[in-house]
Design a protein around this motif. Structure first.
Motif, mmCIF file in Angstrom:
data_model
loop_
_atom_site.group_PDB
_atom_site.id
_atom_site.type_symbol
_atom_site.label_atom_id
_atom_site.label_comp_id
_atom_site.label_asym_id
_atom_site.label_seq_id
_atom_site.Cartn_x
_atom_site.Cartn_y
_atom_site.Cartn_z
ATOM 1 N N TYR A 66 72.419 18.931 4.931
ATOM 2 C CA TYR A 66 72.956 20.250 4.609
ATOM 3 C C TYR A 66 73.289 20.337 3.125
ATOM 4 C CZ TYR A 66 73.217 21.119 9.586
ATOM 5 O OH TYR A 66 72.878 21.308 10.891
ATOM 6 N N GLN A 68 75.387 20.876 -0.227
ATOM 7 C CA GLN A 68 76.764 20.542 -0.559
ATOM 8 C C GLN A 68 77.581 21.825 -0.728
ATOM 9 O OE1 GLN A 68 76.722 16.770 -3.237
ATOM 10 N NE2 GLN A 68 75.049 18.097 -3.916
ATOM 11 N N VAL A 70 80.009 22.365 -2.729
ATOM 12 C CA VAL A 70 80.373 22.586 -4.130
ATOM 13 C C VAL A 70 79.369 23.474 -4.850
ATOM 14 C CG1 VAL A 70 80.752 21.435 -6.354
ATOM 15 C CG2 VAL A 70 81.582 20.382 -4.250
ATOM 16 N N ASP A 71 78.075 23.155 -4.726
ATOM 17 C CA ASP A 71 77.070 23.896 -5.492
ATOM 18 C C ASP A 71 75.946 24.507 -4.643
ATOM 19 O OD1 ASP A 71 75.661 21.630 -4.790
ATOM 20 O OD2 ASP A 71 75.388 20.909 -6.842
ATOM 21 N N TYR A 74 71.158 20.525 -2.125
ATOM 22 C CA TYR A 74 71.077 19.286 -1.357
ATOM 23 C C TYR A 74 71.440 18.114 -2.266
ATOM 24 C CZ TYR A 74 68.654 22.259 1.954
ATOM 25 O OH TYR A 74 68.350 23.269 2.828
ATOM 26 N N ASN A 75 72.048 17.089 -1.697
ATOM 27 C CA ASN A 75 72.434 15.913 -2.456
ATOM 28 C C ASN A 75 71.171 15.211 -2.946
ATOM 29 O OD1 ASN A 75 73.063 13.133 -3.064
ATOM 30 N ND2 ASN A 75 75.055 13.475 -2.094
#
Length: 166
Positions: A66, A68, A70-71, A74-75
């Motif tokens: 999924y 993140q 925060v932004d 994707y990681n």
């Protein structure tokens, strides 16, 4: 000829993938949404049947990623680690993100999974989670044994006799 059901032979452990490491092949990789409408990357991994000394051959492990909070992205570290484990090449370029995801299909890798309990809206669930993705110890895959069609969805190619060199 009659057939009688005998549920005394049912072993619930035959249906639940046990915690551990499994050699898998990527059957599908796509970007979409989950049933609740949340964006995700969805990887359908199949436990390899051509590796005879592992249980649960042919079972599916779903590995979702999924964005993140925060932004909304994707990681990248996890995604690049997944690509490296799947054997994609350093520096390889793709025309778009969908083409990148397509490159995972048919790739072997080794995953470590763990069954974890979670709750959502007051209900308890047990989910199989992928905890690590690593390079496969068995890079040669018998795709037929694993039910993977690498040509599914491909375009038909017509070759005339004039195209053949013989």
């Amino acid at each position: 000829m009659s057939f009688k059901l005998d549920f005394s032979e049912v072993n619930d452990n035959d249906y639940n993938i046990a915690d551990g490491e499994y050699e898998v092949v990527v059957k599908k990789a796509e970007e979409g949404t989950n049933p609740n409408g949340k964006s995700r990357l969805h990887f359908d991994l199949v436990i390899r049947k051509d590796i005879t000394d592992q249980r649960f051959g042919g079972a599916h492990i779903f590995d979702d990623m999924y964005p993140q909070a925060v932004d909304g992205k994707y990681n990248n570290s996890i995604l690049m680690g997944f690509a490296k484990a799947a054997g994609l090449n350093e520096g390889q370029e793709f025309k778009d993100f969908g083409d990148f995801l397509d490159a995972f299909v048919g790739k072997p890798l080794r995953v470590r999974v763990k069954n974890e309990k979670s709750s959502w809206q007051g209900k308890e669930y047990e989910n199989l989670r992928v905890k690590a993705r690593n390079v496969s110890k068995f890079p040669q895959v018998d795709y037929r044994a694993n039910g993977i069609d690498l040509f599914a969805g491909g375009e038909e190619v017509n070759i005339s006799a004039d195209d053949l060199p013989f």
